[in-house]
Design an enzyme around this catalytic site. Structure first.
Site, PDB file in Angstrom:
ATOM      1  N   HIS A  34     -48.614 -33.719 -52.147  1.00 51.26           N
ATOM      2  CA  HIS A  34     -48.530 -32.309 -52.501  1.00 51.26           C
ATOM      3  C   HIS A  34     -47.209 -31.720 -51.996  1.00 51.26           C
ATOM      4  CE1 HIS A  34     -50.169 -28.359 -53.501  1.00 51.26           C
ATOM      5  NE2 HIS A  34     -49.691 -27.910 -52.348  1.00 51.26           N
ATOM      6  N   ASP A  66     -52.735 -35.991 -53.755  1.00 50.45           N
ATOM      7  CA  ASP A  66     -52.810 -34.531 -53.678  1.00 50.45           C
ATOM      8  C   ASP A  66     -54.220 -34.080 -54.029  1.00 50.45           C
ATOM      9  OD1 ASP A  66     -52.531 -31.790 -53.828  1.00 50.45           O
ATOM     10  OD2 ASP A  66     -50.888 -31.802 -55.258  1.00 50.45           O
ATOM     11  N   SER A 102     -48.263 -24.914 -56.442  1.00 52.75           N
ATOM     12  CA  SER A 102     -49.497 -24.800 -55.668  1.00 52.75           C
ATOM     13  C   SER A 102     -50.178 -23.464 -55.957  1.00 52.75           C
ATOM     14  CB  SER A 102     -49.182 -24.977 -54.180  1.00 52.75           C
ATOM     15  OG  SER A 102     -50.349 -25.189 -53.437  1.00 52.75           O
TER      16      SER A 102
END
Length: 393
Positions: free
Chosen positions: A317, A287, A190
């Site tokens: 995610h 996501d 991320s």
């Protein structure tokens, strides 16, 4: 005792009906959890998301193992853990966690940059300890995870400068912890995926150490307002990342709009992506960051960087963090570990022609296992919800 036989028969019948009713409730619940406006979810993904979004499980993972720990769930070689402080710019010291195999090495070095939207309270080396520890075990490497400074107190470029300083520290002190400076990889998820690839760019631009490989798990690659379908479709936050959090991250981490176009904040728009290391990018179907991760893979390929991209179907995610309960998470961790091992051994082979690979949800016995576990977890969640309701009354 004539009454005994019909009595037990009735008890058995009532018990059977109760079990049947419970199974129906569980089945209907899971079916409803699987049904979303964005598509039908696999049972395990649906159950995990339901538990998280309804605060039925605690995501504040705060694992503090002893100095010598096993590599991950299911055992593995023993690792040495050390929590230390390292100097960064501005006469400041930041925490960093190290896991390393026992022995003289020299061992490959992995710099792991945790996710968390560049913001205080959204992620830390503690919330990502399971991945950090497991990568060290699975790759027989030293994993260093710096706790870089975050917004709102520290804005761009504090996080990336801290992260590059941690890389520089690792190189200078590698001999003391049996690290091999000829085999250094960067990994992140991320926001940490953004930091990982930016750190590789900084190493290139500043004549720093040569990076052997980079692995980016569902990375954020741009702060600019570009049309990305996945950001529009999966922006609610149900899939563990919302548009609200993304805007908050941008406003606090890069408060000046000029920062959004900096290649060290938005590598997707960087003018030069050449001479970056072989890359693995993993994205998730559900996501908001999916499209920009895959677009970044395409741009790297355009600059001649060997790149492999894999989209995992049916997951959200952050799914690799759930490798202990999700088979797809285990697949993602296995792919990451395999890529790093091959890069370190010099056996990595990536096709010249870039093409994204799509990994389907678990099939066969893995699918049966995931579904069985999903229904078991659902039964627990329903039971817990019922118990909480009774306690409230």
């Amino acid at each position: 005792m004539r009454w005994a036989k019909p009595f037990f028969k009735h008890v058995f019948l009532i018990s059977s009906l109760g079990i049947a009713a419970l199974l129906i409730i569980i089945s209907v619940s899971v079916y409803l959890w699987q049904s979303t406006d964005e598509g039908r979810l696999p049972a395990k993904t649906a159950v995990v998301l339901h538990a998280i979004n309804n605060n039925l499980v605690n995501l504040d993972i705060n694992i503090r193992p002893p100095r010598i720990v096993t590599g991950g769930s299911g055992g593995g070689p023993s690792l040495l853990r050390e929590d230390l402080f390292i100097p960064v710019q501005g006469d400041v010291q930041i925490p960093m966690r190290m896991y390393r195999p026992q022995g003289e090495g020299p061992f490959p070095i992995i710099m792991y940059y945790h996710g968390g939207a560049f913001l205080e309270g959204y992620g830390s080396i503690d919330t990502h300890d399971n991945i950090i520890r497991s990568l060290a075990s699975r790759t027989n490497s030293i994993v260093l995870a710096p706790s870089y400074r975050v917004a709102p107190e520290y804005i761009f470029p504090a996080a990336i400068e801290d992260s590059y300083s941690a890389l520089d520290w690792a190189v200078k002190h590698a001999e003391s912890f049996h690290g091999d400076v000829e085999r250094i990889s960067v990994v992140g998820d991320s926001a940490g995926g953004n930091i990982a690839t930016v750190t590789a760019m900084m190493a290139r631009d500043r004549n720093g150490p040569e990076i052997t490989s980079q692995v980016l798990l569902y990375p954020l690659t741009t702060f600019q307002d570009v049309p990305l379908e996945s950001r529009e479709i999966y922006d609610s936050g149900y899939y563990l990342l919302s548009r609200q959090v993304m805007y908050r991250a941008r406003d606090l981490y890069t408060p000046d709009e000029l920062m959004w176009s900096n290649p060290y904040s938005s590598p997707l728009q960087a003018e030069d992506l050449s001479d970056l290391p072989p890359t693995l990018i993993i994205t998730a179907e559900f996501d908001p960051l999916r499209d920009e991760g895959e677009a970044y893979a395409e741009r790297l390929a355009e600059f001649g960087v060997p790149v492999r991209a894999t989209r995992y179907r049916g997951v959200m995610h952050g799914f690799v963090s759930f490798y202990e309960v999700m088979q797809s998470g285990r697949y993602g961790l296995q792919e990451t570990s395999s890529f790093l091992r091959q890069a370190n051994q010099g056996t990595l082979q990536i096709a010249d022609q870039y093409e994204i690979q799509v990994r389907q949800p678990p099939q066969g016995l893995d699918r049966v296992r995931d579904q069985t576990e999903a229904f078991a977890i659902a039964a627990y969640l329903i039971g817990r919800s019922g118990a909480d309701l009774l306690n409230d009354n």
